[in-house]
Scaffold this motif. Structure first.
Motif, PDB file in Angstrom:
ATOM      1  N   ASP A  29      -1.779  12.223   3.411  1.00 27.28           N
ATOM      2  CA  ASP A  29      -2.688  11.320   2.490  1.00 27.28           C
ATOM      3  C   ASP A  29      -3.295  12.768   1.350  1.00 27.28           C
ATOM      4  OD1 ASP A  29      -3.299   8.470   3.578  1.00 27.28           O
ATOM      5  OD2 ASP A  29      -1.870  10.320   4.348  1.00 27.28           O
ATOM      6  N   TYR A  30      -4.443  13.606   1.867  1.00 32.30           N
ATOM      7  CA  TYR A  30      -4.852  14.306   1.368  1.00 32.30           C
ATOM      8  C   TYR A  30      -4.669  15.918   0.236  1.00 32.30           C
ATOM      9  CZ  TYR A  30      -7.928   9.562   3.017  1.00 32.30           C
ATOM     10  OH  TYR A  30      -8.041   8.999   3.473  1.00 32.30           O
ATOM     11  N   SER A  52      -0.018  14.847  -4.084  1.00 32.62           N
ATOM     12  CA  SER A  52      -0.828  13.589  -2.945  1.00 32.62           C
ATOM     13  C   SER A  52      -1.312  12.263  -4.000  1.00 32.62           C
ATOM     14  CB  SER A  52      -1.595  14.342  -1.869  1.00 32.62           C
ATOM     15  OG  SER A  52      -1.788  12.784  -0.929  1.00 32.62           O
ATOM     16  N   ARG A  56       2.790  10.499  -7.000  1.00 34.58           N
ATOM     17  CA  ARG A  56       3.358  11.355  -6.643  1.00 34.58           C
ATOM     18  C   ARG A  56       3.755  12.669  -7.879  1.00 34.58           C
ATOM     19  NH1 ARG A  56       1.264   9.760  -2.306  1.00 34.58           N
ATOM     20  NH2 ARG A  56       2.891   8.397  -1.311  1.00 34.58           N
ATOM     21  N   ARG A  72       8.221  12.214  -0.574  1.00 37.19           N
ATOM     22  CA  ARG A  72       6.640  12.618   0.714  1.00 37.19           C
ATOM     23  C   ARG A  72       6.879  11.183   1.311  1.00 37.19           C
ATOM     24  NH1 ARG A  72       1.896  14.829  -1.182  1.00 37.19           N
ATOM     25  NH2 ARG A  72       0.928  14.832   1.008  1.00 37.19           N
ATOM     26  N   ASN A  74       3.791   9.878   3.495  1.00 38.98           N
ATOM     27  CA  ASN A  74       2.625   9.684   4.655  1.00 38.98           C
ATOM     28  C   ASN A  74       2.761   9.362   5.341  1.00 38.98           C
ATOM     29  OD1 ASN A  74       1.996  11.902   2.617  1.00 38.98           O
ATOM     30  ND2 ASN A  74       0.701   9.796   2.047  1.00 38.98           N
ATOM     31  N   PHE A 102      -5.711  16.729  -3.934  1.00 40.39           N
ATOM     32  CA  PHE A 102      -4.100  15.396  -4.430  1.00 40.39           C
ATOM     33  C   PHE A 102      -3.555  16.115  -5.687  1.00 40.39           C
ATOM     34  CE2 PHE A 102      -5.694  11.792  -2.325  1.00 40.39           C
ATOM     35  CZ  PHE A 102      -7.465  11.213  -2.179  1.00 40.39           C
TER      36      PHE A 102
END
Length: 121
Positions: A29-30, A52, A56, A72, A74, A102
């Motif tokens: 996520d990060y 992230s 996106r 992605r 997550n 991010f």
């Protein structure tokens, strides 16, 4: 903490492969995730990155633009690189890398071990 690539293999010119990059030991996520490739004796080439952030955002090298797509998931802690219209010059070891941000930035914090992609008839 380790990104792990999979999905490489042998494919004919014009074919497709989907590479996966699974985050082991950390939460995607990060992290922004970059894709790189390297041919023995040549410099490593950065080919894609996906942020992230909620947008996106994705970035592609000119050599793969229009043929490769990074996505992605997550929830699955996985990033994918869909590679279409493959050419012999795409033959390389492909790596994914994670940066604790991010947004796509350097330097990358964690690197995978790589997966071989061979495009040949």
């Amino acid at each position: 903490v380790q990104p792990v690539e999979s999905g490489g293999g042998l494919v004919q010119p014009g074919g497709s492969l989907r590479l996966s990059c699974v985050a082991l030991g950390f939460t995607l996520d990060y992290y922004a995730i970059g894709w790189f490739r390297q041919v023995p004796g040549e410099e490593r080439e950065g080919i894609s990155c996906i942020s992230s952030s909620s947008e996106r955002s994705t970035y592609y090298a000119d050599s793969v633009k229009g043929r490769f797509t990074a996505t992605r998931d997550n929830a699955e802690n996985t990033v994918y690189l869909q590679m279409n219209s493959l050419k012999p010059e795409d033959t390389a070891v492909y790596y994914c890398a994670a940066v604790s941000n991010f947004y796509c930035s350097i330097p990358y914090d964690y690197w995978g071990q790589g997966t071989q992609v061979t495009v040949s008839s």
